[in-house]
Design an enzyme around this catalytic site. Structure first.
Site, short mmCIF file in Angstrom:
data_model
loop_
_atom_site.label_atom_id
_atom_site.label_comp_id
_atom_site.label_asym_id
_atom_site.label_seq_id
_atom_site.Cartn_x
_atom_site.Cartn_y
_atom_site.Cartn_z
N ARG A 155 1.17 -1.14 0.10
CA ARG A 155 -0.08 -0.19 -0.49
C ARG A 155 0.94 1.49 -0.10
O ARG A 155 0.42 1.85 -0.65
CB ARG A 155 -0.68 0.04 1.19
CG ARG A 155 -1.89 -0.53 1.31
CD ARG A 155 -2.66 -1.00 2.33
NE ARG A 155 -1.61 -2.31 2.38
CZ ARG A 155 -1.40 -3.38 2.44
NH1 ARG A 155 -2.54 -3.51 1.76
NH2 ARG A 155 -0.96 -4.57 2.60
N THR A 156 1.72 1.32 0.87
CA THR A 156 2.33 2.51 1.65
C THR A 156 3.25 2.89 -0.25
O THR A 156 3.21 4.14 -1.11
CB THR A 156 3.34 2.12 2.72
OG1 THR A 156 2.53 2.15 3.43
CG2 THR A 156 4.31 3.98 2.77
N LYS A 183 26.16 -5.09 -0.54
CA LYS A 183 27.26 -5.36 -0.51
C LYS A 183 27.81 -4.73 0.46
O LYS A 183 29.17 -4.44 0.53
CB LYS A 183 27.20 -4.74 -1.87
CG LYS A 183 27.25 -5.36 -3.61
CD LYS A 183 27.59 -5.00 -4.27
CE LYS A 183 26.99 -5.42 -5.65
NZ LYS A 183 27.11 -4.31 -6.87
N ARG A 195 11.24 3.63 3.54
CA ARG A 195 10.81 2.90 4.97
C ARG A 195 11.87 1.93 5.22
O ARG A 195 12.94 1.66 4.08
CB ARG A 195 9.90 1.89 4.32
CG ARG A 195 9.59 0.43 5.06
CD ARG A 195 8.01 -0.70 4.65
NE ARG A 195 7.30 1.15 5.16
CZ ARG A 195 6.29 0.02 4.98
NH1 ARG A 195 5.80 -1.27 4.98
NH2 ARG A 195 4.43 0.42 4.98
N HIS A 217 4.63 6.18 11.74
CA HIS A 217 4.24 5.66 10.40
C HIS A 217 3.17 6.82 10.49
O HIS A 217 1.95 6.51 10.02
CB HIS A 217 3.25 4.14 10.00
CG HIS A 217 3.32 4.28 9.00
ND1 HIS A 217 3.62 4.57 7.70
CD2 HIS A 217 2.95 2.99 8.73
CE1 HIS A 217 3.24 4.19 6.08
NE2 HIS A 217 2.62 2.45 6.74
N1 CP Z 1 -0.34 -0.06 5.81
C1 CP Z 1 0.68 -0.73 5.39
O1 CP Z 1 1.81 0.42 5.88
O2 CP Z 1 0.58 -0.76 4.64
P1 CP Z 1 2.36 -1.88 3.68
O3 CP Z 1 2.75 -2.55 4.67
O4 CP Z 1 1.97 -2.48 2.26
O5 CP Z 1 2.44 -0.40 2.99
#
Ligand code: CP
Length: 308
Positions: free
Chosen positions: A60-61, A88, A110, A138
């Protein structure tokens, strides 16, 4: 007076003011109109280059940020750690500095380590957006969650939100707590005591281990995934037992005296924290959350780019 975003980066909700969050929502309102038009693209980020740097899996993100960047006409580069020179032995700072030397203006990152985005922000000039850092925050997920509650219930202020499940390993829980409280909601966390951090009460949330009590208290239930990938020991006997005590099913939902809104940040473990008949029911706004994620991320990148 023209409002502006107070932060150079979006590292966590903890750093934002209520005005910042409301500015994101007002900006997202405009972008939501844009993405529902036949021509969904605007030139707001033309000549801005954004790197999406993902050291951890995402559906999603990652897609939501990329779509938001394309809707804003930004130039986009995608970097996945598993297919890079990180394997590496290259460090995080070297990796990002190399990417930035190719004239990148904004980084969406991320990373599995809590604090990775804060660390990076001290070493580079570009704006950084935290797309999830380990068990820490998040922020764009919390913004899209609160925005979806505002859309469904008219406002966040005064609403009772229960965050249910694996609070201990969840960055969504922490960002949601900060965001909802800044907007005037009451927050409860609910789950097995082994999955509730000992000092969570210091954040001003109610703590409940009985799912039915939590459901009867709340206007909104945000069901979290059990994060097995972050659990190095067993926190409950089995997924079956977890589901029996903490899973939201139709029988439990129907037994409540009022309608509640059901949310989930995804990915869903159907049959564990939530059954399919609830996830796909009229009470669920799970897909609205995903839709709103694009408008929220457009708003965040637009505001950060404007500030810089
Ligand atoms: N909600 C969320 O962060 O989903 P993903 O891990 O798929 O990005």
């Amino acid at each position: 007076m023209k409002k502006s975003f107070s932060q150079k980066h979006l590292l966590g909700i903890k750093d934002l003011s209520r005005d910042d969050i409301e500015l994101v929502f007002e900006t997202a309102d405009n972008f939501k109109t844009v993405i529902n038009r036949p021509i969904k693209k605007v030139p707001s980020l033309r000549d801005v280059t954004v790197a999406n740097i993902f050291f951890e899996n995402s559906t999603r993100t990652k897609i939501s940020f990329e779509l938001a960047q394309k809707r804003l006409s930004a130039d986009v580069v995608n970097f996945s750690a598993s297919a890079s020179s990180v394997s590496k032995g290259e460090t995080l700072i070297d990796t990002v500095k190399n990417i930035l030397s190719m004239k990148v203006d904004m980084v969406v990152m991320r990373h599995p380590s809590p604090g990775a985005c804060v660390f990076l922000s001290k070493h580079i000039d570009a704006s950084i957006i935290n797309a999830g850092d380990g068990t820490n925050e998040h922020p764009t997920q919390a913004l899209l969650d609160a925005y979806s509650i505002r859309e469904k219930l008219g406002s966040v202020k005064g609403k009772k939100v229960a965050i249910i499940g694996d609070i201990m390993h969840s960055r969504v829980a922490l960002s949601n707590i900060y965001c909802l409280q800044k907007l005037g909601a009451e927050v409860m966390v609910c789950g097995p005591t082994t999955l509730i951090p000992k000092h969570i009460g210091t954040l001003g949330v109610k703590v409940e281990s009985d799912l039915i009590k939590a459901l009867n208290w709340c206007d909104v239930a945000n069901m979290l995934r059990i994060q097995l990938e972050r659990q190095d020991i067993k926190y409950f006997p089995s997924l079956r037992e977890y589901s029996m005590l903490y899973g939201l099913n139709k029988e439990r939902l129907d037994s409540l005296k009022k309608d509640i809104v059901v949310m989930h940040p995804g990915p869903i473990n159907r049959g564990v924290e939530i059954t399919s008949d609830v996830a796909d029911s009229i009470h669920s706004i799970i897909l609205d959350q995903v839709e709103n994620g694009v408008a929220i991320r457009m708003a965040v990148m637009f505001l950060l780019a404007g500030r810089n």
